[in-house]
Design a protein around this motif. Sequence first.
Motif, mmCIF file in Angstrom:
data_model
loop_
_atom_site.group_PDB
_atom_site.id
_atom_site.type_symbol
_atom_site.label_atom_id
_atom_site.label_comp_id
_atom_site.label_asym_id
_atom_site.label_seq_id
_atom_site.Cartn_x
_atom_site.Cartn_y
_atom_site.Cartn_z
ATOM 1 N N PHE A 118 -11.787 -2.078 -2.863
ATOM 2 C CA PHE A 118 -12.071 -0.853 -3.206
ATOM 3 C C PHE A 118 -10.807 -0.539 -3.881
ATOM 4 N N GLU A 119 -11.014 -0.404 -5.177
ATOM 5 C CA GLU A 119 -9.698 -0.043 -6.334
ATOM 6 C C GLU A 119 -9.141 1.058 -5.857
ATOM 7 N N ASP A 120 -10.087 2.155 -5.664
ATOM 8 C CA ASP A 120 -9.378 3.695 -5.566
ATOM 9 C C ASP A 120 -9.521 4.138 -4.268
ATOM 10 N N LEU A 121 -9.654 3.358 -3.157
ATOM 11 C CA LEU A 121 -9.769 3.650 -1.578
ATOM 12 C C LEU A 121 -8.541 3.355 -1.050
ATOM 13 N N GLY A 122 -8.113 3.899 0.101
ATOM 14 C CA GLY A 122 -6.683 3.362 0.843
ATOM 15 C C GLY A 122 -7.103 2.965 2.032
ATOM 16 N N HIS A 123 -6.330 3.362 3.142
ATOM 17 C CA HIS A 123 -6.436 2.720 4.533
ATOM 18 C C HIS A 123 -7.670 2.817 5.338
ATOM 19 N N ASP A 131 1.262 18.247 11.776
ATOM 20 C CA ASP A 131 1.765 18.107 10.600
ATOM 21 C C ASP A 131 2.460 16.553 10.145
ATOM 22 N N SER A 132 3.025 16.179 11.300
ATOM 23 C CA SER A 132 3.666 14.669 11.008
ATOM 24 C C SER A 132 2.608 13.796 10.859
ATOM 25 N N ILE A 133 1.326 13.750 11.545
ATOM 26 C CA ILE A 133 0.287 12.874 11.256
ATOM 27 C C ILE A 133 -0.282 13.080 10.103
ATOM 28 N N LYS A 134 -0.626 14.310 9.689
ATOM 29 C CA LYS A 134 -1.333 14.489 8.378
ATOM 30 C C LYS A 134 -0.228 14.230 7.096
ATOM 31 N N GLN A 135 0.910 14.419 7.381
ATOM 32 C CA GLN A 135 1.879 14.129 6.325
ATOM 33 C C GLN A 135 2.235 12.326 6.254
ATOM 34 N N TYR A 136 1.882 11.814 7.171
ATOM 35 C CA TYR A 136 1.919 10.192 6.995
ATOM 36 C C TYR A 136 0.632 9.739 6.610
ATOM 37 N N GLN A 137 -0.419 10.220 7.089
ATOM 38 C CA GLN A 137 -1.660 9.702 6.554
ATOM 39 C C GLN A 137 -1.893 10.175 5.133
ATOM 40 N N GLN A 138 -1.521 11.259 4.913
ATOM 41 C CA GLN A 138 -1.761 11.658 3.442
ATOM 42 C C GLN A 138 -0.983 10.713 2.572
ATOM 43 N N THR A 139 0.439 10.488 2.827
ATOM 44 C CA THR A 139 1.336 9.573 2.120
ATOM 45 C C THR A 139 0.709 8.037 2.128
ATOM 46 N N PHE A 140 0.441 7.438 3.202
ATOM 47 C CA PHE A 140 0.043 5.907 3.184
ATOM 48 C C PHE A 140 -1.491 5.728 3.249
ATOM 49 N N TYR A 141 -2.044 6.540 3.854
ATOM 50 C CA TYR A 141 -3.413 6.264 3.904
ATOM 51 C C TYR A 141 -4.323 6.623 2.634
ATOM 52 N N TYR A 142 -4.120 7.787 2.237
ATOM 53 C CA TYR A 142 -4.681 8.514 1.081
ATOM 54 C C TYR A 142 -4.202 8.753 0.080
ATOM 55 N N SER A 143 -3.044 8.118 -0.313
ATOM 56 C CA SER A 143 -2.495 8.238 -1.650
ATOM 57 C C SER A 143 -2.295 9.479 -2.346
ATOM 58 N N GLY A 144 -1.817 10.446 -1.108
ATOM 59 C CA GLY A 144 -1.393 11.748 -1.603
ATOM 60 C C GLY A 144 -2.684 12.698 -1.744
ATOM 61 N N GLN A 145 -3.539 12.190 -1.483
ATOM 62 C CA GLN A 145 -5.019 12.983 -1.624
ATOM 63 C C GLN A 145 -5.328 13.700 -0.031
ATOM 64 N N TRP A 146 -6.093 14.719 0.078
ATOM 65 C CA TRP A 146 -6.516 15.091 1.549
ATOM 66 C C TRP A 146 -7.890 15.757 1.355
ATOM 67 N N LYS A 147 -8.604 15.711 2.363
ATOM 68 C CA LYS A 147 -9.860 16.256 2.340
ATOM 69 C C LYS A 147 -9.932 16.906 3.761
ATOM 70 N N PRO A 148 -10.431 18.218 3.723
ATOM 71 C CA PRO A 148 -10.594 19.108 4.875
ATOM 72 C C PRO A 148 -11.386 18.370 6.040
ATOM 73 N N ASP A 149 -12.195 17.390 5.782
ATOM 74 C CA ASP A 149 -12.949 16.685 6.811
ATOM 75 C C ASP A 149 -12.109 15.731 7.735
ATOM 76 N N TYR A 150 -10.928 15.177 7.053
ATOM 77 C CA TYR A 150 -9.803 14.544 7.869
ATOM 78 C C TYR A 150 -9.091 15.278 8.942
ATOM 79 N N ASP A 151 -9.018 16.685 8.675
ATOM 80 C CA ASP A 151 -8.287 17.447 9.831
ATOM 81 C C ASP A 151 -8.831 17.236 11.345
ATOM 82 N N ARG A 152 -10.271 16.886 11.249
ATOM 83 C CA ARG A 152 -10.747 16.946 12.782
ATOM 84 C C ARG A 152 -10.063 15.776 13.500
ATOM 85 N N TRP A 153 -9.813 14.459 12.624
ATOM 86 C CA TRP A 153 -9.286 13.399 13.411
ATOM 87 C C TRP A 153 -8.015 13.490 13.572
#
Length: 320
Positions: free
Chosen positions: A294-299, A182-204
Motif C-alpha cells: 500500500f504505497e500511501d499507508l503506514g504501520h 501525548d507520548s503514544i500519540k506523538q510516536y504513532q503519528q510520526t512513525f505509524y501514520y506519516s505525520g497524519q492523524w484522524k480522530p478515530d485513532y484517539d480511542r486506541w
Amino acid sequence: MPGMSAAQDRPTYGPQLEGFQYPFTTERFSFSSQGQTLDMAFMDIAAENPNGRTVVLLHGKNFCGATWEGTVARLTSAGYRVIVPDQVGFCMSSKPAAYQFSFHQLAENTKALLEQRGIERATILGHSMGGMLATRFALMYPERTEQLVLVNPIGLEDWKAKGVPYQSIDAAYETEKKTSFDSIKQYQQTFYYSGQWKPDYDRWVEMSAGMYRGEGGERVAWSQALTSDMLFTQPVVHEFGSLKVPTLLMIGLTDKTAPGGNRAPKEIAATLGDYTQLGKQAAQAIPGAALVEFEDLGHAPQIQDPDRFHAALLDGLKRL
C-alpha cells in the motif's frame, strides 16, 4: 489550562484493562505456565455464514485484541470464524511480575488456547509484533498453520545485527513509566501514520494510555519493559527461508517503525524501518510468499484505510 483539562478528562483503566469495553464478548482461558496460573483474554466470534475456516488475529505490542474490531467484522461477514487473543503480558490478560517472555512461549500459549477451542488448523494473521509471533507460530506448528499473513510486521530486520545498542529491562522500565496519551500519540503519528492523524485513532491511544494512568500503571509499565526484550533479542528474520506455509505479506510503505532506532547512532537509525525495501526482501526470503503493498499507508493499514485493506486481505485469503 486547556491542556490540563483535556488530560484530566482522559479515561483511566485497570492493569488488565478493567473498565474498557471490548467490541465482542470476552472470555478467559486459564492455564499453568512457568509455575503459575495465568489467563489469556480472548474473543471467539462465529461466522455469519460459516465457510469452515478460522482466522487467528495476533495484536502488536502497542495494540490489543480490541483494535481488530473492524477486521473481525469483515472476516465474520465473509464466513470466517475469528479468534482474537490478548497475549500474556498485554491488555486484558495476566501480567506476571516474573515471566520468561519469548515468542516460543507465546506461540505455545496460543496453541494451547486453540486446542482448548477445538481448532486444529487456522490462518494465523499477525500485525506489528504479532507478525513476529505469527512467524514463530508457523515455524513451530506448520501443521496447524493453514496460512500465514503478516501485516506490517516488525522484525523484518535484525536491529542488534545492524548496530542498535541493547537496552536493559530496567532502562526500558524507566522509559515506560513516562508513557502518556501525548507520548503514544506523538510516536504513532510520526512513525505509524506519516505525520497524519484522524480522530478515530484517539480511542486506541486512550485505551493504551488509560492502563498507564490507572492504579496498576507501574505493573503495566514493567510488563511492557519485560516484553520489549524479546523483540530485540529474538529475531525471526533469519528463519524466513524455513517457513513451509503459504504466506501473504501486507505492507504499508510509509511505515517508519524501527524499535530501538531512537537509541541508535544517527547514521544507523537513518537506515532502519525502510518498509519500501523490507517487504520486498521478506517476500524474496519466504518461499512462495505473495506481497501486497500500500504505497500511501503506514504501520496499521487495517486502521488507516479499512475498506482497501480488507478488500486486499479477503482476496489474499482466497488466493493463498
